[in-house]
Design an enzyme around this catalytic site. Sequence first.
Site, mmCIF file in Angstrom:
data_model
loop_
_atom_site.group_PDB
_atom_site.id
_atom_site.type_symbol
_atom_site.label_atom_id
_atom_site.label_comp_id
_atom_site.label_asym_id
_atom_site.label_seq_id
_atom_site.Cartn_x
_atom_site.Cartn_y
_atom_site.Cartn_z
ATOM 1 N N HIS A 73 0.844 -1.208 0.000
ATOM 2 C CA HIS A 73 0.000 0.000 0.000
ATOM 3 C C HIS A 73 0.870 1.245 0.000
ATOM 4 O O HIS A 73 0.426 2.317 -0.367
ATOM 5 C CB HIS A 73 -0.950 -0.002 1.199
ATOM 6 C CG HIS A 73 -0.250 0.128 2.519
ATOM 7 N ND1 HIS A 73 0.483 -0.903 3.067
ATOM 8 C CD2 HIS A 73 -0.132 1.167 3.376
ATOM 9 C CE1 HIS A 73 1.011 -0.499 4.197
ATOM 10 N NE2 HIS A 73 0.658 0.754 4.413
ATOM 11 N N LYS A 78 9.473 -2.473 3.437
ATOM 12 C CA LYS A 78 10.617 -2.405 4.359
ATOM 13 C C LYS A 78 10.602 -3.583 5.303
ATOM 14 O O LYS A 78 9.530 -4.037 5.729
ATOM 15 C CB LYS A 78 10.469 -1.090 5.154
ATOM 16 C CG LYS A 78 11.676 -0.688 5.936
ATOM 17 C CD LYS A 78 12.664 0.135 5.140
ATOM 18 C CE LYS A 78 13.967 0.345 5.881
ATOM 19 N NZ LYS A 78 14.810 -0.876 5.912
ATOM 20 N N LYS A 102 3.620 -2.450 11.843
ATOM 21 C CA LYS A 102 4.597 -1.665 12.593
ATOM 22 C C LYS A 102 4.836 -0.317 11.910
ATOM 23 O O LYS A 102 4.787 0.742 12.544
ATOM 24 C CB LYS A 102 5.905 -2.476 12.620
ATOM 25 C CG LYS A 102 6.929 -2.064 13.603
ATOM 26 C CD LYS A 102 8.214 -2.880 13.422
ATOM 27 C CE LYS A 102 8.038 -4.365 13.660
ATOM 28 N NZ LYS A 102 9.326 -5.084 13.760
ATOM 29 N N LYS A 114 9.856 -8.827 4.566
ATOM 30 C CA LYS A 114 10.863 -9.464 5.423
ATOM 31 C C LYS A 114 11.614 -10.502 4.613
ATOM 32 O O LYS A 114 11.042 -11.112 3.718
ATOM 33 C CB LYS A 114 10.190 -10.166 6.617
ATOM 34 C CG LYS A 114 11.116 -10.446 7.763
ATOM 35 C CD LYS A 114 11.371 -9.200 8.567
ATOM 36 C CE LYS A 114 12.111 -9.457 9.833
ATOM 37 N NZ LYS A 114 11.867 -8.363 10.790
ATOM 38 N N SER A 371 15.671 3.415 10.712
ATOM 39 C CA SER A 371 15.913 3.040 9.312
ATOM 40 C C SER A 371 15.273 4.073 8.382
ATOM 41 O O SER A 371 15.844 4.426 7.342
ATOM 42 C CB SER A 371 15.291 1.677 9.006
ATOM 43 O OG SER A 371 16.155 0.642 9.372
HETATM 44 N N1 GLU Z 1 14.436 -6.049 11.426
HETATM 45 C C1 GLU Z 1 13.928 -4.908 12.129
HETATM 46 C C2 GLU Z 1 12.479 -5.122 12.491
HETATM 47 O O1 GLU Z 1 12.019 -6.214 12.664
HETATM 48 C C3 GLU Z 1 14.197 -3.610 11.401
HETATM 49 C C4 GLU Z 1 13.522 -3.460 10.070
HETATM 50 C C5 GLU Z 1 13.976 -2.229 9.299
HETATM 51 O O2 GLU Z 1 14.687 -1.409 9.838
HETATM 52 O O3 GLU Z 1 13.576 -2.142 8.134
HETATM 53 O O4 GLU Z 1 11.747 -4.201 12.725
#
Ligand code: GLU
Length: 483
Positions: A73, A78, A102, A114, A371
């Site tokens: 969306h 990320k 998140k 992911k 990030s």
């Molecule tokens: N791996 C981290 C998480 O689970 C960071 C992800 C990121 O910074 O894109 O949130």
Amino acid sequence: MNVPVTGAAVQAEPSFRHSVDMMFNHAVGLMDLPSGLKEKIRVCNATYTVRFGVRLRGQIQTFTGYRAIHSEHMEPVKGGIRYAMGVNQDEVEALAALMTYKCALVEAPFGGSKGGLRIDPRHYEEHELESITRRFAYELIKRDLIHPSQNVPAPDMGTGEREMAWIADQYARIHTTDINARACVTGKPLNAGGIHGRVEATGRGVQYALREFFRHPEDMAAAGLDGGLAGKRIIVQGLGNVGYHAAKFLSEEDGALITGVIEHDGGVFDPSGIDVDSLRSWISDNGGVKDYPHAQVIAEGALLLEEPCDILVPAALEGTIHLGNAERVQAPLIIEAANGPVTAGADEILRRRGKVIIPDLYANAGGVTVSYFEWVKNLSHIRFGRMQRRQEEARHQLVVDEMERIVGAMGNGTTLSDSFKLKYLRGADELELVRSGLDDTMRVAYQSMREVWHRRADVPDLRIAAYITAISRVAESYRAKGL
Ligand code: GLU
């Protein structure tokens, strides 16, 4: 998922992805959204599986990796890349879904993704890991599954700055003329386009989340807690990047006592507080907590999850609080520094028992928040604070000079203190700006989810409130796109 449950619980424990779906379904059941849209948001859009060979130690070894894209969306999508033997499709899809929610909750303008590689990084030399990482990155880059405007990975369990630098370099080798190449991945070392404060960001975010929780007496009362963080007894599971930084900051800066630490080979317990740095260096020198001389060492570390304390911080794998131990957890407050540490079944048990859980999609969002700052820095090609810092200092100097002139004219010997001047005159550098942005993000996100929790009688806890807040933002994006 290898959850050590016993007896009848084995049948009842859902998979990680199913657990996330159950939490999602609970939340959307309380929302007025078209059922087609609910389903569209819930499903994982795509999962790519790559199998590739790398010649190591005289023979070709085949590796399996994944990149799941949960929701587009907003783009880029990320989420981190995990290196662990337990990596599988169910897990990356669950983690990608959590990334969607998140990012929406903390208003980082990304969809959720992911990745994972099934590997035990401890079994390889650095140069071998570099070959494997570069090859994995190549497989993803050539499919635009790593790309500054489409899909931006970051560290997760088993990866860190080093791997991100290899990935960034691999991308730059393939896209030689892309001026935004550095924004293809975050969590890079500073000298490769990283940002100050990213390494500790997730742990820092856990600290800011707890500080915000303790600003709300009503929420503390729901957990039967009062006072501040000082003196609170905290048990941390996992002294990796997230657990270590959270424990360090909470003990050094907020006066909390780290009374227990759980690691892969056992637990460490000391009611008067563990020295986090000393324990961490012991673990890195000796490979585990065994024989740590400054506190009581327990062989079965998981038992510490059931020890009385004020705050439990699961900061390791998913599914560590499950149907088999949730009845015995005694902490009134649990903050999920890991992704998915409490299964859906355990969540219900803990809620029934009156425990308050600060949920993963909020509690560990500090990593992706910083990030986001790094990605913006890379796209703007300038360090935060570079333009304003000295100008800010000059303006503060003006104020200090004027105050000293006025105070001097009063003639009663009063002056501005040196410590005030030192603090006030210094313009903010990148690290301070990152901390300020992270603190603001964690406060605002907490307030938006607690507002839903307290306003609606049918919202039982912070997790469902967090999901509702996040899902309604994702739904808004889809509506705005005309879907
Ligand atoms: N791996 C981290 C998480 O689970 C960071 C992800 C990121 O910074 O894109 O949130």
